[in-house]
Motif scaffolding. Sequence first.
Motif, mmCIF file in Angstrom:
data_model
loop_
_atom_site.group_PDB
_atom_site.id
_atom_site.type_symbol
_atom_site.label_atom_id
_atom_site.label_comp_id
_atom_site.label_asym_id
_atom_site.label_seq_id
_atom_site.Cartn_x
_atom_site.Cartn_y
_atom_site.Cartn_z
ATOM 1 N N MET A 85 0.829 -1.210 0.000
ATOM 2 C CA MET A 85 0.000 0.000 0.000
ATOM 3 C C MET A 85 0.863 1.259 0.000
ATOM 4 N N MET A 86 2.040 1.181 0.638
ATOM 5 C CA MET A 86 2.959 2.310 0.602
ATOM 6 C C MET A 86 3.427 2.574 -0.832
ATOM 7 N N SER A 87 3.725 1.503 -1.569
ATOM 8 C CA SER A 87 4.131 1.652 -2.971
ATOM 9 C C SER A 87 3.029 2.312 -3.783
ATOM 10 N N MET A 88 1.792 1.892 -3.545
ATOM 11 C CA MET A 88 0.669 2.454 -4.302
ATOM 12 C C MET A 88 0.419 3.914 -3.935
ATOM 13 N N LEU A 101 -7.646 -1.997 -9.079
ATOM 14 C CA LEU A 101 -8.119 -3.231 -8.454
ATOM 15 C C LEU A 101 -7.396 -3.463 -7.123
ATOM 16 N N SER A 102 -6.055 -3.326 -7.143
ATOM 17 C CA SER A 102 -5.259 -3.559 -5.931
ATOM 18 C C SER A 102 -5.609 -2.553 -4.840
ATOM 19 N N LYS A 103 -5.717 -1.301 -5.218
ATOM 20 C CA LYS A 103 -6.052 -0.257 -4.242
ATOM 21 C C LYS A 103 -7.402 -0.541 -3.587
ATOM 22 N N PHE A 161 -9.406 0.400 5.759
ATOM 23 C CA PHE A 161 -8.944 1.791 5.684
ATOM 24 C C PHE A 161 -9.770 2.569 4.663
ATOM 25 N N LYS A 162 -9.803 3.887 4.860
ATOM 26 C CA LYS A 162 -10.410 4.762 3.855
ATOM 27 C C LYS A 162 -9.338 5.347 2.935
ATOM 28 N N GLU A 204 -2.720 3.863 8.408
ATOM 29 C CA GLU A 204 -2.161 3.439 9.699
ATOM 30 C C GLU A 204 -0.899 4.205 10.057
ATOM 31 N N ASP A 205 -0.346 4.976 9.098
ATOM 32 C CA ASP A 205 0.911 5.700 9.322
ATOM 33 C C ASP A 205 0.752 7.139 8.834
ATOM 34 N N PRO A 206 0.027 7.971 9.610
ATOM 35 C CA PRO A 206 -0.291 9.331 9.134
ATOM 36 C C PRO A 206 0.933 10.201 8.880
#
Length: 844
Positions: A736-739, A769-771, A780-781, A786-788
């Motif tokens: 998710m960080m990569s995206m 699709l992955s997102k 998550f929205k 989780e890491d603001p």
Amino acid sequence: MIHDQRAEKFRQIVENKFQIYNSLFMSLPYDKMTNIGMLLPFLCEESKIGYDEGKTPEVIVEEFFKNHTDLETEEQKLELLFKIIQYIERQVVLFDSIEDAAFPGLHSESDSGTVTNLYERSFHDHKLEKVREKLKDFTVKVVFTAHPTQFYPSSVQRIIHDLRKAITDDSITNIDTLLQQLGKTPFVNKEKPTPVDEALSIIHYLRYVYYDTIGELFTKIRKTFDNGHFNLHEDIIQLGFWPGGDRDGNPFVTAPVTKRVSEELRTAILKSYYGNLKDVRRRLSFRGVSEILTQLSNELYSAIFRNEKITTEDILTRLNDVEKILVSQHNSLFLDLLQNFRDRVKIFGTHFATLDIRQDSRIHQKVIDDVFSKLFGDIDANYTEKFNKLIEISEKIDTESYDEIVADTLINVAQIKEIQQANGLRGMNRYIISNSDAVKDVMNVYAFFKISGYQDEEINMDIVPLFETMEGLANAENVMNELYKNPVYQKHLERRGNQQTIMLGFSDGTKDGGYLKANWEIYKAKEVLTKLSEENGIKVIFFDGRGGPPARGGGKTHDFYASQGKTIANNKIELTIQGQTITSIFGNKEQAKYNFEQLLTAGVENDVFKNSKKDLTEKERALIIELADISYKKYSDLKAHPMFVPYLQEMSTLEYYGKTNIGSRPSKRGGDSELKFEDLRAIPFVGSWSQLKQNVPGFFGFGFAMQQMKEQGRFDEVIDLYKGSDFFKTLVLNSMMSMNKSYFPLTYYIKNNSKFGEFWNVLFSEYNLSKDIMLELTGFKLLQQEDPLSRKSVKIREKIVLPLLSIQQYALMKIQKGEGNKEAYEKLVTRSLFGNINASRNSA
């Protein structure tokens, strides 16, 4: 609650400060850069709105010229674009400095993963003795690699260091002056750095960051867990070093380069001791003590400037003599000062960091074949015959009649003994073999030592296979099993304390097998090799080639190591750190100390604190295998797409990495003019996707695999896996960080391209699709919810570089169309690489 408080603090001490100090740029007296600060927001706004409307970068940049400037000629427009790039490069440095200066304010001594937190937790759980026991032989080793994707000249590095301090002190006057200096100081090397230049760049960090950081952290750990009889071993935190020894990473590394870098490392640590000793002598001015310290100072001076020999034992003998006098005659006054200095001598020896040698197995095979052919004339002999004959040679062979690569390889092996004598055995003690697919790849290196005149007992080197491709990982068990049974290698391992280091490469693994498959294959390989090593009475150490971003195996390092269960050996945490990851994670004392602590506690926690989420159940294991296989098929189909390599060649910055003056190595292996996927180096491969803001290697196939489960009515199984397995959760969050660092609107225009439109849509569809499915999985929205702090940092950085990306894409489009000054547009592309790489901090 803590997240909210930190996010608010980030706004106050990072975002607000950036707004304030960034306004200083508006009035800076840069040459020909008047009005850039006022024009830049317009280009940023034109870009944001334009991409949302589906406009091309070319249209956006041309509309910017038309609406906000009166420039008419191509030459004028190009000059402005170059000035904007220079301006953005400096904005990135300013934001980096502000964020780095804010680090202590955003993190506390008792954060999760700190030494203090580990002590408090183990105290409350009555596990202090278990922690002390683990610390007795546990080690963390960070290996700095020769991948300078962030290569500021030393003059800029010094400004960055001073700027960070000025921001910490809130000194507006100093900040203003330093920003002026920054504006007039070139950011780009006039010539490509040599391998020695790259080594010296990282040695700068060794001297001015890690010498104090590791010394202070060692003292902190010892004092925190001291109970009167707790002895902390000096190797608990080690440094490794690849620049100057990594031939596979850089074909310009030669035996003389390796020798020179070993000397620079030795000189650097002796200079650090010499400076540290001045502070010690200032306090220990007592009779009997002062004389010994003065003598030691003179000996260090002679070793530095006259190349006279001094060993770690020589220095420690002097310091031990001082301690005796200090205790017996001077009431132990300032004893802690002396102990801290002595600790550093024990930690760093006369080597500072351990210099590794690495080369590709195919080069090694050529050396063996050439030598055997010349010595015995038999070109058809099999491997066993060759090896058995070569290890019977008891004298060093003459290398003069061999070609350059063969001679240099053997000269390098021959000089290891000399380097070990000067820097100590810790200065150089292992030889790493890339693309290790067979037993012969390891045994060939053993044969090198024999034909270089070494007796068996003189081979004070660990031979380390590197399994990096899918094929190599799959074959790792067979290779190691055969090695452990090999009588010659068995005896070698006995002499090395029955300890075997095995390197598992993420960079090429992810490139080869895709994100999920590569991570799972490495996890499986570690499990199998752990079991195999234990059965053979071998203590195995895994060395992870983690690189920087998730697409190269990186991501949140503490979470990665803390998620590994009991089935994986946990004798040592060892990983590579490269390029801008060095400066972003270990770039100053506060960050380095914090991240070393995170690594250390991750390893200790794994053994001391039971957590069922670390150990995969059979059901979880079966589901990960299923997901990994589906994602691998999807990623393999993408690689097999006829447009895959052409897309990177024509639409990305791939071809421009080799033209930049940031690194000394070529951007691909092999000398063929035709670009083949297997020859691509991981850094330009991953970096090119990052420059396109698509980050495909960090997510492609992962979301598709989960969607397949959902369509089968099995998504609840994936949710249970996410909640129940730390390993799987870490993979999801890193992906998710990569995206979150992707921005597909930048390349919306490609969807209408007759050649690449269909391929681009494949990438975009998989991203969406992955997102969507990962947000559904996590609840998550937002990505990185989780890491603001990281999310906020990414958002600001992406805004800073958006105009730079527009310029880069604009230049690429001009080149593709064959319009205008091709040379100037190519230069624009290469220049725009720097700012984007540095802003992303772990993009390649």
